[in-house]
Design a protein around this motif. Sequence first.
Motif, PDB file in Angstrom:
ATOM      1  N   GLU A  86      -6.302-102.631  68.106  1.00 28.37           N
ATOM      2  CA  GLU A  86      -6.995-101.366  68.347  1.00 28.37           C
ATOM      3  C   GLU A  86      -7.380-101.242  69.814  1.00 28.37           C
ATOM      4  OE1 GLU A  86     -11.683-102.021  67.484  1.00 28.37           O
ATOM      5  OE2 GLU A  86     -10.417-102.074  65.676  1.00 28.37           O
ATOM      6  N   PHE A  87      -7.647 -99.987  70.217  1.00 29.07           N
ATOM      7  CA  PHE A  87      -8.226 -99.722  71.524  1.00 29.07           C
ATOM      8  C   PHE A  87      -9.746 -99.700  71.419  1.00 29.07           C
ATOM      9  CE2 PHE A  87      -4.191 -97.230  72.610  1.00 29.07           C
ATOM     10  CZ  PHE A  87      -3.726 -98.189  73.518  1.00 29.07           C
ATOM     11  N   ASP A  88     -10.397-100.241  72.410  1.00 24.05           N
ATOM     12  CA  ASP A  88     -11.844-100.090  72.590  1.00 24.05           C
ATOM     13  C   ASP A  88     -12.009 -99.022  73.666  1.00 24.05           C
ATOM     14  OD1 ASP A  88     -14.677-100.672  72.661  1.00 24.05           O
ATOM     15  OD2 ASP A  88     -14.297-101.824  74.482  1.00 24.05           O
ATOM     16  N   VAL A  89     -12.296 -97.787  73.249  1.00 29.26           N
ATOM     17  CA  VAL A  89     -12.233 -96.619  74.132  1.00 29.26           C
ATOM     18  C   VAL A  89     -13.628 -96.231  74.616  1.00 29.26           C
ATOM     19  CG1 VAL A  89     -11.432 -94.236  74.350  1.00 29.26           C
ATOM     20  CG2 VAL A  89     -10.239 -95.814  72.806  1.00 29.26           C
ATOM     21  N   PHE A  90     -13.730 -95.918  75.907  1.00 28.84           N
ATOM     22  CA  PHE A  90     -14.996 -95.453  76.462  1.00 28.84           C
ATOM     23  C   PHE A  90     -14.710 -94.603  77.695  1.00 28.84           C
ATOM     24  CE2 PHE A  90     -13.869 -99.350  78.571  1.00 28.84           C
ATOM     25  CZ  PHE A  90     -14.291 -99.225  79.889  1.00 28.84           C
ATOM     26  N   THR A  91     -15.666 -93.781  78.063  1.00 30.90           N
ATOM     27  CA  THR A  91     -15.563 -92.993  79.287  1.00 30.90           C
ATOM     28  C   THR A  91     -16.473 -93.600  80.339  1.00 30.90           C
ATOM     29  OG1 THR A  91     -15.069 -90.955  78.073  1.00 30.90           O
ATOM     30  CG2 THR A  91     -15.886 -90.724  80.335  1.00 30.90           C
ATOM     31  N   GLN A  92     -15.868 -94.006  81.441  1.00 26.57           N
ATOM     32  CA  GLN A  92     -16.638 -94.609  82.526  1.00 26.57           C
ATOM     33  C   GLN A  92     -17.059 -93.524  83.519  1.00 26.57           C
ATOM     34  OE1 GLN A  92     -17.739 -97.764  82.738  1.00 26.57           O
ATOM     35  NE2 GLN A  92     -18.908 -96.979  84.474  1.00 26.57           N
ATOM     36  N   PRO A  93     -18.353 -93.308  83.704  1.00 24.59           N
ATOM     37  CA  PRO A  93     -18.800 -92.288  84.660  1.00 24.59           C
ATOM     38  C   PRO A  93     -18.386 -92.655  86.087  1.00 24.59           C
ATOM     39  CG  PRO A  93     -20.591 -92.991  83.208  1.00 24.59           C
ATOM     40  CD  PRO A  93     -19.463 -93.957  83.012  1.00 24.59           C
ATOM     41  N   ALA A  94     -18.295 -91.650  86.939  1.00 29.44           N
ATOM     42  CA  ALA A  94     -18.041 -91.903  88.354  1.00 29.44           C
ATOM     43  C   ALA A  94     -19.208 -92.709  88.933  1.00 29.44           C
ATOM     44  CB  ALA A  94     -17.892 -90.581  89.102  1.00 29.44           C
ATOM     45  N   ASP A  95     -18.866 -93.662  89.804  1.00 34.09           N
ATOM     46  CA  ASP A  95     -19.915 -94.507  90.379  1.00 34.09           C
ATOM     47  C   ASP A  95     -20.090 -94.296  91.880  1.00 34.09           C
ATOM     48  OD1 ASP A  95     -17.709 -95.749  91.461  1.00 34.09           O
ATOM     49  OD2 ASP A  95     -17.987 -97.653  90.427  1.00 34.09           O
ATOM     50  N   GLY A  96     -19.304 -93.364  92.443  1.00 34.33           N
ATOM     51  CA  GLY A  96     -19.426 -93.096  93.868  1.00 34.33           C
ATOM     52  C   GLY A  96     -18.850 -94.190  94.740  1.00 34.33           C
TER      53      GLY A  96
ATOM     54  N   THR B 261     -13.712 -91.264  83.822  1.00 33.99           N
ATOM     55  CA  THR B 261     -12.378 -91.687  83.417  1.00 33.99           C
ATOM     56  C   THR B 261     -12.416 -92.336  82.040  1.00 33.99           C
ATOM     57  OG1 THR B 261     -11.811 -92.112  85.741  1.00 33.99           O
ATOM     58  CG2 THR B 261     -10.387 -93.096  84.070  1.00 33.99           C
ATOM     59  N   VAL B 262     -11.511 -91.881  81.161  1.00 36.14           N
ATOM     60  CA  VAL B 262     -11.360 -92.524  79.862  1.00 36.14           C
ATOM     61  C   VAL B 262     -10.618 -93.846  80.059  1.00 36.14           C
ATOM     62  CG1 VAL B 262     -10.334 -92.368  77.562  1.00 36.14           C
ATOM     63  CG2 VAL B 262     -11.365 -90.344  78.613  1.00 36.14           C
ATOM     64  N   MET B 263     -11.221 -94.911  79.573  1.00 34.14           N
ATOM     65  CA  MET B 263     -10.637 -96.245  79.733  1.00 34.14           C
ATOM     66  C   MET B 263     -10.498 -96.926  78.379  1.00 34.14           C
ATOM     67  SD  MET B 263     -12.393 -97.685  83.222  1.00 34.14           S
ATOM     68  CE  MET B 263     -12.108 -96.821  84.775  1.00 34.14           C
ATOM     69  N   LYS B 264      -9.608 -97.918  78.327  1.00 33.07           N
ATOM     70  CA  LYS B 264      -9.330 -98.566  77.044  1.00 33.07           C
ATOM     71  C   LYS B 264      -9.110-100.065  77.230  1.00 33.07           C
ATOM     72  CE  LYS B 264      -7.052 -94.394  75.216  1.00 33.07           C
ATOM     73  NZ  LYS B 264      -5.811 -93.836  74.602  1.00 33.07           N
ATOM     74  N   ASN B 265      -9.964-100.868  76.601  1.00 30.26           N
ATOM     75  CA  ASN B 265      -9.629-102.269  76.378  1.00 30.26           C
ATOM     76  C   ASN B 265      -8.657-102.339  75.207  1.00 30.26           C
ATOM     77  OD1 ASN B 265     -11.533-103.326  78.321  1.00 30.26           O
ATOM     78  ND2 ASN B 265     -13.163-103.018  76.808  1.00 30.26           N
ATOM     79  N   VAL B 266      -7.779-103.327  75.219  1.00 27.96           N
ATOM     80  CA  VAL B 266      -6.850-103.523  74.099  1.00 27.96           C
ATOM     81  C   VAL B 266      -7.295-104.778  73.343  1.00 27.96           C
ATOM     82  CG1 VAL B 266      -4.457-103.644  73.373  1.00 27.96           C
ATOM     83  CG2 VAL B 266      -5.029-102.609  75.585  1.00 27.96           C
ATOM     84  N   MET B 267      -7.510-104.617  72.032  1.00 30.14           N
ATOM     85  CA  MET B 267      -8.080-105.707  71.241  1.00 30.14           C
ATOM     86  C   MET B 267      -7.185-106.073  70.067  1.00 30.14           C
ATOM     87  SD  MET B 267     -12.008-104.266  71.149  1.00 30.14           S
ATOM     88  CE  MET B 267     -12.532-105.552  70.030  1.00 30.14           C
ATOM     89  N   GLY B 268      -7.092-107.359  69.825  1.00 29.67           N
ATOM     90  CA  GLY B 268      -6.498-107.861  68.592  1.00 29.67           C
ATOM     91  C   GLY B 268      -7.571-108.657  67.865  1.00 29.67           C
ATOM     92  N   ILE B 269      -8.015-108.177  66.731  1.00 29.63           N
ATOM     93  CA  ILE B 269      -9.127-108.788  66.001  1.00 29.63           C
ATOM     94  C   ILE B 269      -8.570-109.581  64.819  1.00 29.63           C
ATOM     95  CG2 ILE B 269     -11.279-108.369  64.739  1.00 29.63           C
ATOM     96  CD1 ILE B 269     -11.512-105.711  66.277  1.00 29.63           C
TER      97      ILE B 269
END
Length: 449
Positions: A92-102, A109-117
């Motif tokens: 599965e993807f671990d999906v989150f939106t990372q706010p701009a940090d300047g 930006t929508v980012m995704k860790n890739v996980m095998g559980i």
Amino acid sequence: MKSLFLALFLLSSVVCQAQPAILKQDQKIMQMLDEVSEKNIEANVRKLVTFQTRHSLSDTLSKTTGIGAARNWIKSEMERYSRESGGRLKAEFDVFTQPADGRRITVPTVMKNVMGILPGTDPLDDRVFIVSGHYDSRASDVNDSKIFAPGANDDASGTSAVMELARVMSKHKFNSTIIFVAMVAEEQGLYGAANLAKRAKESKWNVAGMITNDIIGNTYGVETGLKDNRSVRIFSEGVPAAETPAEAAVRTSTGSENDGRARQFARYIKEVGERYVDQLDVKLIYRRDRFLRGGDHTPFSQAGFPGIRITEMNENFDRQHQTVRSENGVDYGDLPDFVDYAYTQKVAKMNLAALANLALSPREPENVGIVTSQLTNKTVLKWEKPKGESPAGYYVLMRETSSPTWEKKFFVTGTTAELNYSKDNYVFGVQSVDEEGHESLTVSPKPVR
């Protein structure tokens, strides 16, 4: 019982003088180690390099280039391992939106860790072990999301090793849960790891150990001329980042600054890794990470979980965070031809041996204490068995305060031990162990009356 205890202690002392903490090897683990393929690790690294860049802000729509294509390929491989394991591994993807940090994230930006559980099979065992590498890459300019950034060693090597662990280990059953992760945005600020650590904390996962494999494929230190394909470093904190004032008071009064959970985890990996993998010297580095630097284990440490970093012994900075180029007769850039794949395979095997031994082991003994009701030159330890579980016995471990590793390790079947050694002069710990010799992590005793 006391005579049996003393006999076992004396026997252990004799053995440990010659070869400390070397115990029998489990043939099931040996078979898994034999399956770890240097060829597969190299193929994974070279495939990851074909995406041209895996910068966290690179293209997400192309099927052949950029972070999107890379993460989709990693997930498709995890899904293949799942099919080969009869569906035990959950990709599965671990999906989150990372706010701009300047700074390094210019826009949300929508980012995704890739996980095998790989879920554990024991319903009473809630331990979770996480092993990761980061799949994003960068060149000299950390904000350049379009330039060629192969990232073969940093950190396709760690990502590839974790993928190979998932492929091999998903075919087997373990008491506890193992999560294999390809992290995103390590180069942008450890954001993928921070999101997963937050998720683990909020979901109340019992993360008993977190490993990041970051830069595990180089064996040549160009500045020093050192070539070393035997040694690997494990970085671990001694004093937990999330330590409470009460815990700090106990640590200060007992001198246990070298026995935090991460440090115990690192000792475990060294002991078991060297037990199973030939021609391997594990170096325990008493820092959370390299000097003034950080890695994906850091957010887990900050969240109160035992996190450690595994890294090659000698880094080559001509190939790390460098734009591919030739300058003044020197070749720069993190290209796949410069990765030592046999060495990477060896580090992957070390990971597997420790994780498999842990995930097959009983849970840790509970309420481990060192009795302080009277002044004495003897040491009395007591503990309770894990709830709902009856281990075959327990290992009581002992070392001098100046020793980095356990020096004596002996077996008892009860839940108490009396030693003719002073707690003022030695450090102690207790592990659960099953009939096959799989040991839990070591628990440091707390003062009890």
